[in-house]
Write a protein that holds these residues in place. Structure first.
Motif, mmCIF file in Angstrom:
data_model
loop_
_atom_site.group_PDB
_atom_site.id
_atom_site.type_symbol
_atom_site.label_atom_id
_atom_site.label_comp_id
_atom_site.label_asym_id
_atom_site.label_seq_id
_atom_site.Cartn_x
_atom_site.Cartn_y
_atom_site.Cartn_z
ATOM 1 N N SER A 92 34.197 34.738 43.660
ATOM 2 C CA SER A 92 35.077 35.421 42.693
ATOM 3 C C SER A 92 36.163 34.487 42.150
ATOM 4 C CB SER A 92 35.791 36.614 43.339
ATOM 5 O OG SER A 92 35.023 37.277 44.242
ATOM 6 N N PHE A 93 36.071 33.192 42.488
ATOM 7 C CA PHE A 93 37.043 32.190 42.013
ATOM 8 C C PHE A 93 38.477 32.510 42.463
ATOM 9 C CE2 PHE A 93 33.545 32.462 38.936
ATOM 10 C CZ PHE A 93 33.015 31.181 39.075
ATOM 11 N N ALA A 94 38.626 33.078 43.668
ATOM 12 C CA ALA A 94 39.982 33.349 44.160
ATOM 13 C C ALA A 94 40.709 32.029 44.408
ATOM 14 C CB ALA A 94 39.898 34.163 45.440
ATOM 15 N N GLU A 95 41.982 31.995 44.022
ATOM 16 C CA GLU A 95 42.788 30.784 44.188
ATOM 17 C C GLU A 95 43.919 31.038 45.176
ATOM 18 O OE1 GLU A 95 44.090 29.914 40.272
ATOM 19 O OE2 GLU A 95 42.046 29.463 39.562
ATOM 20 N N ARG A 96 44.705 29.976 45.445
ATOM 21 C CA ARG A 96 45.820 30.107 46.402
ATOM 22 C C ARG A 96 46.807 31.205 46.012
ATOM 23 N NH1 ARG A 96 47.249 25.509 49.419
ATOM 24 N NH2 ARG A 96 49.126 26.555 50.145
ATOM 25 N N THR A 97 46.897 31.466 44.685
ATOM 26 C CA THR A 97 47.882 32.446 44.216
ATOM 27 C C THR A 97 47.282 33.848 44.043
ATOM 28 O OG1 THR A 97 47.307 31.733 42.005
ATOM 29 C CG2 THR A 97 49.326 30.789 42.966
ATOM 30 N N THR A 98 45.969 33.978 44.293
ATOM 31 C CA THR A 98 45.314 35.287 44.085
ATOM 32 C C THR A 98 45.613 36.218 45.259
ATOM 33 O OG1 THR A 98 43.474 34.104 43.045
ATOM 34 C CG2 THR A 98 43.102 36.431 43.616
ATOM 35 N N PRO A 99 46.340 37.323 45.030
ATOM 36 C CA PRO A 99 46.625 38.194 46.165
ATOM 37 C C PRO A 99 45.406 38.974 46.630
ATOM 38 C CG PRO A 99 47.654 39.064 44.170
ATOM 39 C CD PRO A 99 46.964 37.787 43.778
ATOM 40 N N ILE A 100 45.362 39.209 47.943
ATOM 41 C CA ILE A 100 44.370 40.120 48.522
ATOM 42 C C ILE A 100 45.079 41.424 48.838
ATOM 43 C CG2 ILE A 100 42.981 40.593 50.588
ATOM 44 C CD1 ILE A 100 42.133 37.715 50.624
ATOM 45 N N LEU A 101 44.531 42.528 48.318
ATOM 46 C CA LEU A 101 45.082 43.854 48.586
ATOM 47 C C LEU A 101 44.201 44.532 49.633
ATOM 48 C CD1 LEU A 101 46.283 43.045 45.805
ATOM 49 C CD2 LEU A 101 46.128 45.447 45.122
ATOM 50 N N ALA A 102 44.785 44.871 50.780
ATOM 51 C CA ALA A 102 44.026 45.536 51.849
ATOM 52 C C ALA A 102 44.183 47.036 51.677
ATOM 53 C CB ALA A 102 44.558 45.101 53.207
ATOM 54 N N LEU A 103 43.117 47.685 51.193
ATOM 55 C CA LEU A 103 43.171 49.132 50.911
ATOM 56 C C LEU A 103 42.374 49.884 51.976
ATOM 57 C CD1 LEU A 103 43.787 51.539 48.902
ATOM 58 C CD2 LEU A 103 41.563 51.039 47.883
ATOM 59 N N GLY A 104 43.087 50.509 52.932
ATOM 60 C CA GLY A 104 42.386 51.253 53.970
ATOM 61 C C GLY A 104 43.233 51.439 55.203
ATOM 62 N N GLY A 105 42.549 51.745 56.330
ATOM 63 C CA GLY A 105 43.242 51.938 57.597
ATOM 64 C C GLY A 105 43.498 50.604 58.284
ATOM 65 N N GLY A 106 43.775 50.696 59.588
ATOM 66 C CA GLY A 106 44.131 49.496 60.350
ATOM 67 C C GLY A 106 43.001 48.481 60.436
#
Ligand code: NAD
Ligand code: GLY
Length: 362
Positions: A92-106
């Motif tokens: 997906s061409f994620a870079e150092r500045t690309t945030p990861i959003l964790a959507l869910g439970g623990g």
């Protein structure tokens, strides 16, 4: 809407708490300096419920969204699944500045957090917790991890999120068991630090269990504040943070002795009672307070009866899991409801006796 600031120097961040907060995710991200592409990591259940909200809101605010999914379940918290996600991030061409959003439970929070901490030596992590446990506990404080076989949370890091958005409306789709699991952690906060929260839960438990907006916002806010205060004082878990493990010494042992067939909330509820019984037998916690805690746990939909396990297996799991020194094991014990202390002075024979006597008492 309520806001809590976690003060950790350069790693400080805000927790936004309230009903409907997910619809403001794009706005909150922009306020925090994010633009461009982002990646959401979630599972099919949570995507089915809340994916649309984000897929509508984020592009409107100018974000390009990639969604990566892992199946539901604790077994997804593994290095193997993390490895698959690294490949998908690269694709997906994620870079150092690309945030990861964790959507869910623990589970999603810990796994996506671990991936964010390690991919390209760290990309920004945003926690979007959707279970009560995740909103009051796992999304706050930076512990991210995967399991290693049967060893839970063994491979991990301290990696603080840049932002936490706890939309309390998402709690309305939880099943009662998952809600009660989270309630066990809320009761934990009340016992370790806040008698006022305990009284609030006692007075409002029916509203909480009926998923009343204000009551949910209040318990998430008050719990998040307590966790924040503890993490601010001991981010790296070198001392005080151990009190967050109240109920977990016996709790973890029950989970492990049952091969993880006993649920976490159940195990923690029994573990909190076990610590209270130990304290009472040591002449510290008043019997009325023990009975009061027992009642509250029952009213929260959590069990107070010991699961059908051999006492010696639980004792063995305690000795495996924790440092045992000269027959003594570390415990977090309530002095009274609202205050705890850490002690290395609990004898294994007392723990054994309490487990043997369990169903004859309270
Ligand atoms: P979970 O993530 O497995 O979620 C429970 C279930 O609820 C799952 O089936 C999930 O798909 C579903 N779900 C999630 N949000 C939902 C929603 N809004 N509506 C309907 N269903 C929904 O379990 P959990 O209790 O949230 O988290 C447990 C994990 O958290 C464990 O792996 C534990 O080790 C970890 N944990 C971490 C910390 C920490 O500090 N990092 C603290 C406590 C627990
Ligand atoms: N859940 C325990 C901790 O964050 O330290």
């Amino acid at each position: 809407m309520k806001k809590v600031k976690v003060r950790l120097g350069n790693n400080s961040y805000h927790i936004h708490i309230g009903s409907g907060m997910l619809e403001q995710t794009g706005q909150r991200l922009k306020e925090n300096g994010f633009t461009g592409s982002l990646v959401i990591i979630t599972n099919p259940i949570v995507k089915g419920l809340y994916g649309d909200t984000l897929e509508q809101n984020l592009p409107k605010e100018g974000f390009r969204v990639t969604i990566l999914q892992v199946p539901d379940g604790e077994e997804q918290k593994s290095l193997e699944v993390a490895g698959r996600l690294y490949n998908e991030l690269t694709d997906s061409f994620a870079e150092r500045t690309t945030p990861i959003l964790a959507l869910g439970g623990g589970v999603i929070g810990d796994l996506a957090g671990f991936v964010a901490a390690t991919y390209l030596r760290g990309v920004p992590l945003i926690q979007l917790p959707t279970t009560l446990l995740a909103q009051v506990d796992s999304s706050i404080g930076g512990k991210v991890a995967v399991d290693h076989g049967q060893l839970k949370n063994r491979i991990g890091a301290f990696y603080q999120p840049r932002l936490v958005i706890a939309d309390t409306a998402t709690l309305k789709t939880l099943d009662t068991k998952t809600l009660s699991d989270g309630l066990a952690e809320v009761i934990k906060y009340a016992v370790i630090q806040d008698k006022g929260l305990l009284i609030y839960i006692e007075d409002n438990l029916d509203k909480i269990r009926a998923l009343d907006d204000r009551a949910l916002e209040e318990i998430v806010f008050r719990s998040a504040k307590i966790k924040t205060e503890i993490v601010e004082k001991d981010e790296k878990d070198l001392g005080l943070r151990a009190i967050l493990n109240y109920g977990h010494t016996v709790g973890h042992a029950i989970e492990s002795a049952s091969d993880f067939t006993v649920e976490h909330g159940t195990a923690v509820a029994i573990g909190m009672l076990a610590a209270a019984k130990i304290s009472n037998r040591m002449g510290i916690l008043d019997k009325n307070e023990l009975l009061r805690l027992n009642r509250l746990i029952q009213r929260a939909g959590l069990p107070t009866k010991m699961p059908d396990l051999k006492v010696e297996e639980i004792i063995q799991a305690i000795t495996h899991d924790k440092k045992v020194l000269r027959g003594k094991v570390r415990f977090i014990l309530p002095k009274s409801l609202g205050s705890v202390f850490i002690t290395d002075e609990v004898s294994l024979s007392l723990v054994r006796q309490i487990l043997v006597d369990w169903n004859e008492e309270t």
